[in-house]
Design a protein around this motif. Sequence first.
Motif, PDB file in Angstrom:
ATOM      1  N   ARG A  43       0.835  -1.206   0.000  1.00 19.18           N
ATOM      2  CA  ARG A  43       0.000   0.000   0.000  1.00 19.18           C
ATOM      3  C   ARG A  43       0.874   1.262   0.000  1.00 19.18           C
ATOM      4  N   LYS A  83       0.898   4.287  -2.774  1.00 23.98           N
ATOM      5  CA  LYS A  83       0.792   5.705  -2.386  1.00 23.98           C
ATOM      6  C   LYS A  83       1.977   6.488  -2.955  1.00 23.98           C
ATOM      7  N   THR A 138      -0.873   6.203  -6.723  1.00 21.32           N
ATOM      8  CA  THR A 138      -2.039   5.347  -6.927  1.00 21.32           C
ATOM      9  C   THR A 138      -2.744   5.176  -5.591  1.00 21.32           C
ATOM     10  N   LYS A 139      -4.047   5.066  -5.615  1.00 23.17           N
ATOM     11  CA  LYS A 139      -4.811   4.862  -4.381  1.00 23.17           C
ATOM     12  C   LYS A 139      -4.376   3.542  -3.730  1.00 23.17           C
ATOM     13  N   ALA A 163      -5.595  -0.253  -4.536  1.00 22.41           N
ATOM     14  CA  ALA A 163      -6.312  -0.225  -5.811  1.00 22.41           C
ATOM     15  C   ALA A 163      -5.778  -1.209  -6.850  1.00 22.41           C
TER      16      ALA A 163
END
Length: 191
Positions: A122, A126, A130-131, A134
């Motif tokens: 994650r 980030k 990018t989320k 996602a």
Amino acid sequence: MMDQAPEVPMTQEQVIEQRLVKCGLKAGGISVKYEEDLQSIEVIIGPAARANQGHFECIKDAAAHEIVTFEDGAMYKAYNDYTSEAARPQMLESLTATLRERKLLQGFPERGSFQSLGEFARALEKHAGTKPGAALRVDGDGIVFDPPHEANLPADFAAKYSDLLSVVMFASVRDHISFGFIGNEAVSPDR
């Protein structure tokens, strides 16, 4: 005086096989042929070739950019590990230059700063803009690129994920993390 027959040039397959024999492999355990479906020459090394890990450098040099497969699974894994490690410095240099050019090198997440691989994945998303959650997920001890499946790919798909793929590839090479793509093979849905 007798005319000599013109010398027939050797095929690339024959050249590779000769090189492998010069490496110390036994010809009876080697198959070298062009595979149409692979669009490449495939070198298959069976147990009768009597290859060992001491031959890996010579095999890599003899086969050059062609596909090398060992019939013995453990030898195949060991050879792939060897070639990956041999290519690692050059890949790291290239990926570092890419991230520097894209201004993504500074503040790059360090794997040791995260308790789980999922948290690290994650953070990579980030960092790439990018989320988080996602497009990456963890599968076992590796990270998998698994963006939302859409019937029609958006026109900006490559641009949307280009930075993320560069970031994850850098992390996978730098930190020895397995990285894969979702394809035809089923992968567990755990995140």
